[in-house]
Design a protein around this motif. Structure first.
Motif, PDB file in Angstrom:
ATOM      1  N   GLY A 180      49.090  34.041  45.288  1.00 51.94           N
ATOM      2  CA  GLY A 180      49.086  34.323  46.716  1.00 51.94           C
ATOM      3  C   GLY A 180      50.461  34.370  47.337  1.00 51.94           C
ATOM      4  N   VAL A 181      51.518  34.420  46.521  1.00 49.38           N
ATOM      5  CA  VAL A 181      52.878  34.464  47.036  1.00 49.38           C
ATOM      6  C   VAL A 181      53.287  35.917  47.240  1.00 49.38           C
ATOM      7  CG1 VAL A 181      55.295  33.893  46.592  1.00 49.38           C
ATOM      8  CG2 VAL A 181      53.484  32.317  45.877  1.00 49.38           C
ATOM      9  N   GLN A 182      53.638  36.257  48.474  1.00 48.34           N
ATOM     10  CA  GLN A 182      54.078  37.608  48.788  1.00 48.34           C
ATOM     11  C   GLN A 182      55.604  37.693  48.743  1.00 48.34           C
ATOM     12  OE1 GLN A 182      52.500  38.993  52.527  1.00 48.34           O
ATOM     13  NE2 GLN A 182      50.503  39.482  51.647  1.00 48.34           N
ATOM     14  N   SER A 207      37.205  46.053  41.069  1.00 47.87           N
ATOM     15  CA  SER A 207      37.124  44.722  41.659  1.00 47.87           C
ATOM     16  C   SER A 207      37.954  43.712  40.883  1.00 47.87           C
ATOM     17  CB  SER A 207      35.671  44.256  41.695  1.00 47.87           C
ATOM     18  OG  SER A 207      35.235  43.906  40.387  1.00 47.87           O
ATOM     19  N   GLY A 208      38.134  42.553  41.495  1.00 44.81           N
ATOM     20  CA  GLY A 208      38.692  41.418  40.779  1.00 44.81           C
ATOM     21  C   GLY A 208      37.652  40.827  39.841  1.00 44.81           C
ATOM     22  N   ASP A 209      38.025  39.771  39.136  1.00 43.89           N
ATOM     23  CA  ASP A 209      37.138  39.179  38.134  1.00 43.89           C
ATOM     24  C   ASP A 209      36.098  38.260  38.771  1.00 43.89           C
ATOM     25  OD1 ASP A 209      38.492  40.446  36.137  1.00 43.89           O
ATOM     26  OD2 ASP A 209      39.815  38.759  35.695  1.00 43.89           O
ATOM     27  N   LEU A 210      34.865  38.373  38.289  1.00 41.91           N
ATOM     28  CA  LEU A 210      33.796  37.443  38.624  1.00 41.91           C
ATOM     29  C   LEU A 210      33.483  36.624  37.378  1.00 41.91           C
ATOM     30  CD1 LEU A 210      31.302  39.707  40.619  1.00 41.91           C
ATOM     31  CD2 LEU A 210      32.978  38.096  41.538  1.00 41.91           C
ATOM     32  N   LEU A 229      36.304  39.657  44.683  1.00 41.39           N
ATOM     33  CA  LEU A 229      36.207  41.081  44.406  1.00 41.39           C
ATOM     34  C   LEU A 229      37.382  41.877  44.970  1.00 41.39           C
ATOM     35  CD1 LEU A 229      32.407  41.607  45.029  1.00 41.39           C
ATOM     36  CD2 LEU A 229      33.588  41.811  42.852  1.00 41.39           C
ATOM     37  N   PHE A 230      37.900  41.457  46.096  1.00 39.19           N
ATOM     38  CA  PHE A 230      38.978  42.187  46.749  1.00 39.19           C
ATOM     39  C   PHE A 230      39.927  41.161  47.361  1.00 39.19           C
ATOM     40  CE2 PHE A 230      40.540  45.072  50.259  1.00 39.19           C
ATOM     41  CZ  PHE A 230      41.206  45.948  49.417  1.00 39.19           C
ATOM     42  N   ASP A 231      40.774  40.602  46.491  1.00 40.86           N
ATOM     43  CA  ASP A 231      41.613  39.481  46.903  1.00 40.86           C
ATOM     44  C   ASP A 231      42.893  39.960  47.574  1.00 40.86           C
ATOM     45  OD1 ASP A 231      43.139  40.476  44.845  1.00 40.86           O
ATOM     46  OD2 ASP A 231      42.728  38.806  43.466  1.00 40.86           O
TER      47      ASP A 231
END
Length: 806
Positions: A732-734, A602-605, A684-686
């Motif tokens: 968020g840049v693709q 997961s991503g960081d919490l 968790l799932f960005d």
């Protein structure tokens, strides 16, 4: 009785049929006649008991790559050579990804690295102890280190591009790679290879070879060894940032002379040593066999540069700043032995084997800033170890069946035990010494703390039954079912059905359907670590204690994260096969693989995300946390095309042509999270992870290769295609990276029966990936994608080699 069955039964009666442990893989004794040897290279298909098969004769798609084909382009790494031979196999380059720089992830059909099962001589190969934690393909997974197996030991590689968990057990969702070791009883070769990139770096040299010896009257022992040294490559941009603290409000004069090529963005340097042995000898009425090997690799790659003005630096130790160097030591050891014999009409194979992977984190040119000017600069940051013990017994025979055909029946039992250990690093690699409020731990990679130490194991027992039959001269079918019981999560049953119908002598249809599973690896079950990472939450990079918590931890329990369950798959494939009279062959296979409950890291919490997270982290000593969770359902669809043709040019020699193309597309069907974490899906799932799972691997890949032989001269040219792919950064840049063609050329001249010379160029036209967008370049330093570059970012490379055969 049909002629194919007569051939098979003759082979059975002569004792040539051999069932490998826990897998219906069959080999035949090598014919010493040269023509027969060449034919035999193409007759060995993983995944079938009706073993008299070529790559186009089976019910499932299989690529068979000979050892000669692997080395034809001069590629020195086993995994890289396989990537260029099988387009559906992906082996991207990465840099500044910690341990993944040393053991890179590889994948089949765009799925996770741990969705492909690797066998050696039909026996399960152990995985690497490393867990990929950074931004590479397959983040959160572990994979088999194919580069630990020297090319000089490989007779051929068989790639089954189809789900096969019912045949082989866990992991065989995307397919199976079976590495068959050389087994000659006499002769061998020694090769010396050297080269470098167009840029003048990445110099490497490799000495490798193999030799066969007669063992007794009817046995053999084949030994293969290699020594491989490679220097780093570096494609970093210049660092434009201020490096030194201001002097009386002015820039330090050293800014003018500072070497701004201070990062290392490229291939790691390494030294690899390996020794493999494969042996067999007749004993009584059967055959005793053994094989295995050991490999050791030391590598070195860079982390982020610590500037002189950085709080992570101690000016008294590094007045100009420093580049921490991650210098891990890896070791793989394996050994199998077994006995094949006949018992009351049954061909029996009993075997046992052990494999171990050790990954020791070492830091050089580093420091622990919290200790101050007295800090050491070299650290032992801890050791990861995984091992696997397995024992199997398999039975198979043919029985008379309907329509005057024969039914191949196989069944077997296997037992496997996996262990995982984390050993803490030396104290200086993780403590906070309290100096001047600086962050603790060795720079570049914080050592494993005693709290992260684990020593856990699990075991499983498997039982399988397989049936296969050529019901008519034109129709064959197969069925298999496997039951496995694990000590940590319970049981699983998987099955497979396959069929093939020959429309005529040239055209055939084939199809398979199966269920599969992948048990969570012991790495995913038990890996745990708290380390210092620098996280930018809008106010610049700040040190945080970042924790990876396993699912038996108190933090995971408090957040309602339950124990990991197996990933389960449902697969379908359908194909068309054409065998022309003039030697032209064509296979087209479409597939769909749906996987439920895929395991992700997961991503960081952080405590700011929810009160539940804040409470769970309160006593952990960590500022944020991530976990392994069954969270994602996906569907992957694609098609594979392989065509080949041999042209007889009379006095102009012979021309072999092969076209291979693979397409795959993965879509996310659903995301499932623990109830206490509702609303935190983006944490968790960005987007970064979604893009990495679905678009970080080219959907389209292919190759077109021509090999021309004229007397003692063999020339080869290959055009390799890598389709577009997409990466996303933390903002968020693709970035979409365009498709590229990479051209390789080589020539080999045989001076006499023993000596041959080869030379060639890989990436002839010096192709590079598209450059990253400025937002992802980190001040222009990371010009190229450093985590998932399909063909790397080194540019052109030229080499030469000499071989002595005996």
């Amino acid at each position: 009785m049909y002629s194919k069955n007569k051939t098979l039964l003759a082979m059975v009666s002569s004792g040539a049929l051999a069932a490998f442990a826990s897998a219906p893989v069959v080999t035949f004794a090598q014919d010493q006649d040269n023509a027969s040897v060449q034919a035999e290279e193409r007759i060995q298909v993983v995944g079938s008991r009706l073993s008299m098969r070529t790559a186009t004769d089976g019910a499932a798609p299989v690529d068979i790559i000979s050892g000669e084909e692997l080395t034809a382009s001069g590629i020195t790494e086993t995994a890289r050579a396989l990537q260029y031979a099988v387009p559906s196999f992906n082996f991207p380059s990465s840099s500044i990804t910690d341990g993944s720089d040393a053991v890179r992830p590889a994948s089949l059909r765009g799925l996770s690295p741990d969705h492909t099962l690797v066998l050696v001589n039909g026996k399960r190969r152990h995985m690497s102890a490393l867990v990929h934690l950074n931004g590479t393909t397959g983040r959160g997974s572990s994979n088999v280190d194919l580069n630990a197996i020297p090319i000089s030991s490989i007779k051929r590689i068989e790639v089954l591009r189809d789900g096969a968990a019912a045949l082989y057990g866990s992991d065989a969702i995307a397919g199976v790679i079976n590495i068959v070791l050389k087994d000659q009883s006499e002769g061998g070769s020694i090769t010396a290879n050297g080269g470098q990139t167009y840029e003048g770096d990445g110099e490497q040299y490799k000495v490798h070879g193999n030799a066969g010896f007669k063992l007794g009257d009817d046995g053999h022992i084949t030994v293969a060894a290699e020594y491989h040294h490679k220097n780093k490559t570096n494609r970093a941009g210049l660092d434009p940032r201020q490096q030194y603290p201001l002097v009386d409000g002015e820039l330090d004069p050293r800014e003018e002379t500072f070497d701004r090529l201070n990062h290392h963005v490229g291939d790691a340097s390494f030294e690899n040593k390996a020794l493999f042995v494969n042996a067999g000898i007749g004993l009584g009425e059967g055959e005793l066999y053994a094989f295995g090997g050991v490999s050791e690799r030391s590598s070195q790659s860079g982390a982020f540069y610590r500037r002189a003005l950085d709080s992570r630096n101690i000016i008294e130790i590094y007045p100009d700043g420093f580049l921490p160097l991650l210098s891990p030591e890896t070791q793989d050891v394996s050994g199998y032995f077994g006995y094949r014999f006949n018992l009351a009409g049954w061909d029996v194979d009993a075997s046992a084997g052990y494999g171990e992977s050790e990954f020791q984190y070492r830091l050089e040119n580093s420091l622990n800033a919290s200790i101050g000017p007295t800090s050491q600069t070299r650290f032992d940051a801890g050791t990861l170890t995984t091992d696997e013990f397995s024992t199997t017994i398999d039975f198979q025979r043919f029985f008379p069946f309907v329509n005057n055909s024969d039914l191949a029946v196989g069944f077997g039992v296997s037992y496997r035990e996996n262990s995982y250990r984390i050993g803490a690093g030396e104290e200086a690699s993780y403590i906070n010494g309290g100096y001047d409020g600086r962050s603790g731990g060795s720079q570049g990679f914080t050592g494993f703390k005693p709290e992260s130490e684990v020593d856990q194991s699990r075991d499983n027992t498997g039982i399988y039954v397989e049936l296969e039959n050529m019901l008519t001269a034109n129709f064959q079918w197969g069925a298999a079912v496997r039951y496995e019981d694990y000590s940590d999560f319970g049981s699983n049953t998987s099955w497979k059905l396959s069929g093939r119908y020959d429309l005529n002598d040239q055209w055939a249809l084939r199809a398979t359907t199966n269920t599969g599973f992948r048990a969570p690896s012991v790495q995913q079950l038990y890996f745990s670590n708290i380390s210092t990472l620098f996280v930018d939450r809008g106010d610049g990079p700040q040190p945080e204690q970042s924790g990876t918590f396993n699912n038996i931890s108190s933090v995971a329990t408090a957040l309602g994260i339950e124990g990991l369950e197996p990933e389960e798959s449902q697969s379908f494939s359908a194909g068309l096969v054409f065998n022309g009279y003039e030697g032209f062959t064509l296979t087209i296979d479409a597939f769909q693989i749906a996987i439920d409950d895929r395991i992700i890291l997961s991503g960081d919490l952080s405590p700011q995300d929810s009160a539940a997270v804040a409470d769970a982290l309160a006593a952990s000593g960590a500022d944020n946390a991530r976990f392994f969770v069954n969270a994602v359902d996906t569907t992957t669809r694609g098609v594979d095309v392989v065509a080949s043709q041999v042209f007889n040019l009379d006095e102009m020699g012979e021309l072999r042509a092969q076209l291979a193309y693979g397409y795959n597309k993965t879509e996310i069907d659903d995301v499932n999270l623990p109830s206490l974490l509702d609303g935190l899906e983006d944490n968790l799932f960005d987007g970064v992870e979604r893009t990495r799972m679905t678009r970080s691997v080219p959907r389209n890949s292919g190759s077109l290769a021509f090999t021309h032989t004229l007397g003692d001269l063999e020339t080869r040219i290959a055009f390799n295609y890598f389709g577009d792919y997409v990466l996303e950064n933390n903002q968020g840049v693709q970035t979409e990276f365009g498709a590229k063609w990479v051209t390789d050329i080589s020539a080999k001249y045989r001076l006499d029966a023993q000596w041959s010379l080869s030379a060639g160029v890989q990436n002839l036209f010096d192709e590079y990936p598209d450059k990253q967008r400025p937002a992802s370049q980190f001040n222009g330093i990371f010009m190229y994608p450093n985590t998932n570059a399909p063909f790397g970012f080194n540019g052109g490379y030229y080499y030469a080699e000499v071989t002595y055969a005996f």
